[in-house]
Design a protein around this motif. Structure first.
Motif, PDB file in Angstrom:
ATOM      1  N   ALA A   1       0.834  -1.207   0.000  1.00 49.68           N
ATOM      2  CA  ALA A   1       0.000   0.000   0.000  1.00 49.68           C
ATOM      3  C   ALA A   1       0.868   1.257   0.000  1.00 49.68           C
ATOM      4  CB  ALA A   1      -0.917  -0.009   1.225  1.00 49.68           C
ATOM      5  N   LEU A   2       1.902   1.274   0.828  1.00 52.12           N
ATOM      6  CA  LEU A   2       2.772   2.457   0.915  1.00 52.12           C
ATOM      7  C   LEU A   2       3.531   2.692  -0.388  1.00 52.12           C
ATOM      8  CD1 LEU A   2       4.200   2.038   4.543  1.00 52.12           C
ATOM      9  CD2 LEU A   2       2.335   3.524   3.772  1.00 52.12           C
ATOM     10  N   PHE A   3       4.024   1.618  -1.003  1.00 48.42           N
ATOM     11  CA  PHE A   3       4.728   1.761  -2.286  1.00 48.42           C
ATOM     12  C   PHE A   3       3.755   2.148  -3.402  1.00 48.42           C
ATOM     13  CE2 PHE A   3       8.126  -1.013  -0.385  1.00 48.42           C
ATOM     14  CZ  PHE A   3       9.156  -0.083  -0.492  1.00 48.42           C
ATOM     15  N   SER A   4       2.497   1.677  -3.322  1.00 46.06           N
ATOM     16  CA  SER A   4       1.493   2.054  -4.322  1.00 46.06           C
ATOM     17  C   SER A   4       1.202   3.555  -4.260  1.00 46.06           C
ATOM     18  CB  SER A   4       0.196   1.264  -4.098  1.00 46.06           C
ATOM     19  OG  SER A   4       0.391  -0.103  -4.324  1.00 46.06           O
ATOM     20  N   VAL A   5       1.143   4.073  -3.037  1.00 46.91           N
ATOM     21  CA  VAL A   5       0.900   5.513  -2.856  1.00 46.91           C
ATOM     22  C   VAL A   5       2.068   6.331  -3.392  1.00 46.91           C
ATOM     23  CG1 VAL A   5       0.629   7.337  -1.134  1.00 46.91           C
ATOM     24  CG2 VAL A   5      -0.659   5.209  -0.900  1.00 46.91           C
TER      25      VAL A   5
END
Length: 326
Positions: free
Chosen positions: A125-129
């Motif tokens: 999720a953090l890398f997607s953001v």
């Protein structure tokens, strides 16, 4: 038909995830005479099997015509060297991740590993953001907080866990935890990077998996000779291999293909259900069969939080009001 494929792919995912974790754990803790198989060689063999499976799938997609298969592989891989080279980065990271999973399951019981590894949802999720500029909803941010809380409870030390794992020192437990955490970060980054590449090009996911497997095999062989070169020269590449080892290798090779099928046919909520079911099965089998894990109330509370977070992250609330049909 699509509904059948959906539930079939999810059923296979539950089976593959649960059986891989349990058989890998069992194969790394089973006491046998002679040398134990080298996990680095198992990673290489799994990559080669994945390449073979993807080539067969491309062959099937092209009406089982060898000439067409040869042309597709030549045009999509050899004639596009820069596109192929883009896969070197995620491939190297996936190779590292696959080796770390063996380290983790050599030091952690299957249940603790399964729950802790769900932190990959947070890293993804953090890398997607940051890399894809995705926006997370309120439910997704809440699920990430619940996820971190649940994993913290699962890792909370207890006396009963200590008695259940007499063979493992505190140091080995720590090594297992660090291996899982690094694997979560590598999984998150490589997964998002791979998704970005898939969105930028029109190549099929099977072609991309062949490219991943090609670089993965090279990086894996480098790891074999750097870290296990001495043992390799003494006892050979296939030292310690048995039926169980080959089952682990085949299950690991199937992993990426099963996930690709789930992405194609299923949704996030059903995928979360499959993950949760896999955690429950791993916990029960780890307790009753492997007998290397004694569940505690704190572990159960943490596992429930992780399962709830998995469902919540995939939850897509319906928009209010009556949508206008086109």
């Amino acid at each position: 038909m699509s509904a059948n494929l959906k539930y079939l792919s999810l059923g296979i995912l539950v089976f593959q995830t649960t059986s891989l974790v349990l058989t890998m754990r069992y194969s790394r803790t089973l006491k046998e005479e002679g040398p134990r198989y080298l996990s680095s060689t198992a990673v290489v063999i799994a990559e080669l099997l994945k390449i073979l499976a993807c080539v067969l799938l491309v062959y099937k997609d092209n009406q089982c015509n060898l000439q067409t298969l040869n042309r597709v592989l030549h045009d999509e891989i050899l004639n596009k060297p820069m596109e192929t080279l883009k896969l070197a980065i995620p491939s190297g990271i996936y190779t590292l991740q696959n080796n770390l999973l063996y380290v983790a399951l050599s030091n952690l019981d299957a249940a603790t590993y399964q729950v802790t590894y769900q932190l990959k949802i947070l890293t993804t999720a953090l890398f997607s953001v940051s890399m894809l500029s995705k926006k997370l909803g309120v439910y997704q941010w809440l699920s990430l907080v619940i996820l971190m809380t649940g994993v913290a409870f699962v890792q909370w030390p207890s006396d009963s866990q200590g008695t259940a794992a007499k063979e493992h020192s505190a140091g080995s437990q720590f090594v297992g935890l660090i291996a899982v955490l690094i694997a979560c970060f590598s999984s998150g980054f490589a997964g998002v990077y791979f998704e970005k590449i898939l969105k930028e090009t029109k190549q099929s996911v099977w072609i991309r998996n062949i490219q991943l497997g090609f670089f993965g095999s090279i990086f894996g062989l480098m790891g074999v000779y750097i870290y296990d070169g001495e043992q390799l020269s003494k006892n050979g590449f296939f030292q310690g291999y048995n039926k169980l080892t080959w089952i682990v290798v085949v299950l690991q090779a199937l992993g990426g293909l099963v996930i690709a099928a789930v992405i194609k046919y299923a949704d996030n909520i059903l995928k979360g259900f499959a993950t949760s079911l896999s955690i429950i099965l791993s916990t029960l089998i780890s307790y009753f069969w492997l007998q290397d894990f004694v569940p505690t109330s704190v572990f159960f509370f943490g596992a429930v939080l992780v399962i709830a977070a998995t469902f919540l992250y995939g939850y897509d609330p319906k928009p209010a009001g009556n949508p206008i049909k086109a």
